[in-house]
Design an enzyme around this catalytic site. Sequence first.
Site, mmCIF file in Angstrom:
data_model
loop_
_atom_site.group_PDB
_atom_site.id
_atom_site.type_symbol
_atom_site.label_atom_id
_atom_site.label_comp_id
_atom_site.label_asym_id
_atom_site.label_seq_id
_atom_site.Cartn_x
_atom_site.Cartn_y
_atom_site.Cartn_z
ATOM 1 C CG ASP A 147 -2.096 0.952 1.092
ATOM 2 O OD1 ASP A 147 -3.110 0.622 0.464
ATOM 3 O OD2 ASP A 147 -1.968 2.073 1.623
ATOM 4 C CE1 TYR A 191 -5.469 6.886 -0.178
ATOM 5 C CE2 TYR A 191 -5.103 7.258 2.158
ATOM 6 C CZ TYR A 191 -5.294 6.398 1.097
ATOM 7 O OH TYR A 191 -5.324 5.047 1.318
ATOM 8 C CG HIS A 238 -4.372 -4.015 -0.231
ATOM 9 N ND1 HIS A 238 -3.994 -3.476 -1.442
ATOM 10 C CD2 HIS A 238 -4.221 -3.025 0.679
ATOM 11 C CE1 HIS A 238 -3.653 -2.214 -1.275
ATOM 12 N NE2 HIS A 238 -3.760 -1.916 0.005
#
Length: 388
Positions: free
Chosen positions: A175, A304, A362
Amino acid sequence: MRPYRIEIPQADLDDLHRRLADTRWPSELPGVGWSRGVPLAYLKELTEYWRTRYDWRAAEAHLNTFPQFITEIDGADVHFLHVRSPEPDALPLILTHGWPGSIVEFLDSIGPLTDPRAHGGDPAQAFHLVVPSIPGHGFSGPTRQTGWDVPRVARAWAELMARLGYSSYAAQGGDWGSFISLELGRIDPEHVVGVHVNLLLTPPSGDPAELEGLDAGDLDRLGRLANYHQDLSGYAKVQATRPQTVSYGLSDSPTGQLAWIIEKFQEWTEAVDAPEDAIDRDRLLTNVMLYWLTGTAASSAHLYYESNAYLGQWFMPGARPVVEVPIGVAACRPDVTPPVRKFAERDLPTITHWSEIDRGSHFFPMEQPTLFVEEVRRFFSSLRPAVV
């Protein structure tokens, strides 16, 4: 650097339990399951389990079995586990989590990686582990400044490893940890011997000729990447544009924070009916607690926003950062965005290791810690002679 011990005040836990008991529940349309988000009945049951049966003190005691420290780098507190191997020639390795993960992702891997002799492995494959929390996450947060994007985190990691006295070291991540580790290899190639990732974005360039020769498996991977952008990436768009706004609800409601995170563990793992199909329920809640107890819903979301432009480079073949050190890739087929090898090698010519992994997704280290340890050992074993 100062030693750190997790000691959450009882008043914080009492406040959490009160908030959970006082949750104001929304309505729900019948028969929609997980298609529109976390189902009401499931979240009610999980919330009640969190309130009445989950034992934070047990999780806290387990976390405190690992040596941990806090240091200030570039104006931010950086919390990290530092677990040295009993093997003197162990390779230093920095492990970086992602969102909505934490250092909890690696707890089951620390023992086998640092002390393979005690876990049935080859002592020549031992690692000294540094496991930091990304600034703005967990006990490295909240951050107090803007500008904490992927390159800045990578620079902080290079400084951290230098302060610890490691002249040669390796990096691994998934990630956000994947991007940070690759950037670390780019900016510190004189010290980083190699980078291993279990996430790699490999979009096509837009040239139709590039799709020629792809088999059904690769076309399926491209389809899953497209589905991620169309159906599964709403959280990223919100956090990349309005992280402060969404943080009010997440910081005020533990049930809201739980739902925001647990949805990803349902969609990004091999779970069928519930995330617990893939990862232990208490471990999932410990991960959520590291966000709730530290009040890092906002600061973790800001990564982000800050990294939006940087991340865009990874969707523009030919514009990706150049990484000169050897790269290893664990391509977990069940992942939400499994990579296409042809496109990966197009932009990262220093890939020297590629594993197709049939189990795990993930959150690979949490879902399949044994396979994760084997994979990390396998890649870095070839690079150990370069360590000085």
